[in-house]
Design a protein around this motif. Structure first.
Motif, PDB file in Angstrom:
ATOM      1  N   LYS A  82       0.827  -1.214   0.000  1.00 29.37           N
ATOM      2  CA  LYS A  82       0.000   0.000   0.000  1.00 29.37           C
ATOM      3  C   LYS A  82       0.859   1.262   0.000  1.00 29.37           C
ATOM      4  CE  LYS A  82      -4.092  -1.888   2.227  1.00 29.37           C
ATOM      5  NZ  LYS A  82      -4.907  -1.916   3.448  1.00 29.37           N
ATOM      6  N   ARG A  83       2.057   1.170   0.549  1.00 27.66           N
ATOM      7  CA  ARG A  83       2.948   2.339   0.595  1.00 27.66           C
ATOM      8  C   ARG A  83       3.548   2.669  -0.767  1.00 27.66           C
ATOM      9  NH1 ARG A  83       7.170   0.825   4.739  1.00 27.66           N
ATOM     10  NH2 ARG A  83       8.287   2.516   3.705  1.00 27.66           N
ATOM     11  N   LEU A  84       3.534   1.704  -1.685  1.00 26.76           N
ATOM     12  CA  LEU A  84       4.062   1.973  -3.023  1.00 26.76           C
ATOM     13  C   LEU A  84       3.101   2.866  -3.788  1.00 26.76           C
ATOM     14  CD1 LEU A  84       5.439  -1.490  -4.189  1.00 26.76           C
ATOM     15  CD2 LEU A  84       6.738   0.617  -3.941  1.00 26.76           C
ATOM     16  N   SER A  85       3.623   3.911  -4.368  1.00 29.00           N
ATOM     17  CA  SER A  85       2.811   4.798  -5.202  1.00 29.00           C
ATOM     18  C   SER A  85       2.859   4.295  -6.638  1.00 29.00           C
ATOM     19  CB  SER A  85       3.351   6.225  -5.142  1.00 29.00           C
ATOM     20  OG  SER A  85       3.280   6.710  -3.826  1.00 29.00           O
ATOM     21  N   ALA A  86       1.765   4.459  -7.322  1.00 26.59           N
ATOM     22  CA  ALA A  86       1.683   3.997  -8.709  1.00 26.59           C
ATOM     23  C   ALA A  86       2.535   4.881  -9.616  1.00 26.59           C
ATOM     24  CB  ALA A  86       0.240   4.016  -9.177  1.00 26.59           C
ATOM     25  N   VAL A  87       3.243   4.244 -10.520  1.00 23.05           N
ATOM     26  CA  VAL A  87       4.029   4.951 -11.534  1.00 23.05           C
ATOM     27  C   VAL A  87       3.760   4.282 -12.879  1.00 23.05           C
ATOM     28  CG1 VAL A  87       5.857   5.678  -9.951  1.00 23.05           C
ATOM     29  CG2 VAL A  87       6.083   3.526 -11.150  1.00 23.05           C
ATOM     30  N   ASP A  88       3.974   5.024 -13.934  1.00 20.92           N
ATOM     31  CA  ASP A  88       3.802   4.478 -15.276  1.00 20.92           C
ATOM     32  C   ASP A  88       5.059   3.696 -15.637  1.00 20.92           C
ATOM     33  OD1 ASP A  88       3.303   3.878 -17.906  1.00 20.92           O
ATOM     34  OD2 ASP A  88       2.969   5.961 -18.542  1.00 20.92           O
ATOM     35  N   ARG A  89       4.962   2.377 -15.546  1.00 23.10           N
ATOM     36  CA  ARG A  89       6.129   1.513 -15.775  1.00 23.10           C
ATOM     37  C   ARG A  89       6.709   1.666 -17.167  1.00 23.10           C
ATOM     38  NH1 ARG A  89       3.639  -3.980 -13.399  1.00 23.10           N
ATOM     39  NH2 ARG A  89       1.729  -2.968 -14.021  1.00 23.10           N
TER      40      ARG A  89
END
Length: 186
Positions: A43-50
């Motif tokens: 949950k601590r990971l923020s979404a990024v455009d891979r």
């Protein structure tokens, strides 16, 4: 047998039974906590455009993670990098995710001690990204962010990209069941 002996045996039996009960309680609590810790880490990971991260990173490094030779210079312009990364805010998100990567490495270290080496490599990489982002924040304060962005942002993104690959490889080597879930998040 005297009454003292019987009382002593009863006291020892009660003591041993309470130790077993305490151990069972903490074992169950640790097992539940481990599942909760995993969920909290993700949950601590923020979404990024891979795909954008990969595009920016692979512009200056090859598939093995090595810097491209001088003849193979970067093709992305600073404005393209800015757009793909999401500007300084996007880099700050990457920087925050780096801390989670280190925590993920320490998490798997519970049952895979070899993860310590990877955790240390991730920590050093996170410091490198922190340094790049710090330089960009300084350039922003002096009004030179645009000219410094490609110089500092692209290497930071490449380091981040390599960190994601290191974390996935670590979970793969550790034969961790959470690998599929981690792949989906990263």
């Amino acid at each position: 047998m005297s009454i003292r002996t019987v009382l002593f045996i009863v006291a020892v039996a009660i003591f041993v039974a309470s130790l077993v009960a305490i151990a069972a309680y903490y074992y169950r609590r640790a097992h539940r906590s481990s599942d909760r810790d995993w969920e909290q880490l993700l949950k601590r990971l923020s979404a990024v455009d891979r795909s954008s991260i990969a595009e920016v990173a692979l512009d200056i490094i090859d598939d093995s993670g090595q810097r491209r030779r001088d003849g193979e210079s970067a093709t992305l312009e600073p404005a393209q990098i800015w757009k793909l990364v999401g500007g300084l805010e996007g880099l700050e998100v990457l920087e925050a995710n780096c801390t989670v990567f280190i925590d993920l490495a320490f998490y798997v270290q519970r049952w895979y001690p070899e993860a310590l080496v990877v955790a240390e490599q991730l920590r050093l990489s996170a410091r490198e990204i922190e340094w790049h982002v710090g330089r960009l924040k300084g350039a922003e304060r002096t009004g030179k962010l645009e000219s410094a962005f490609a110089m500092y942002a692209q290497p930071a993104v490449a380091t981040y990209y390599l960190m994601t690959r290191q974390v996935l490889a670590l979970y793969e080597q550790g034969s961790v069941a959470m690998l599929t879930e981690l792949r989906d998040v990263l």
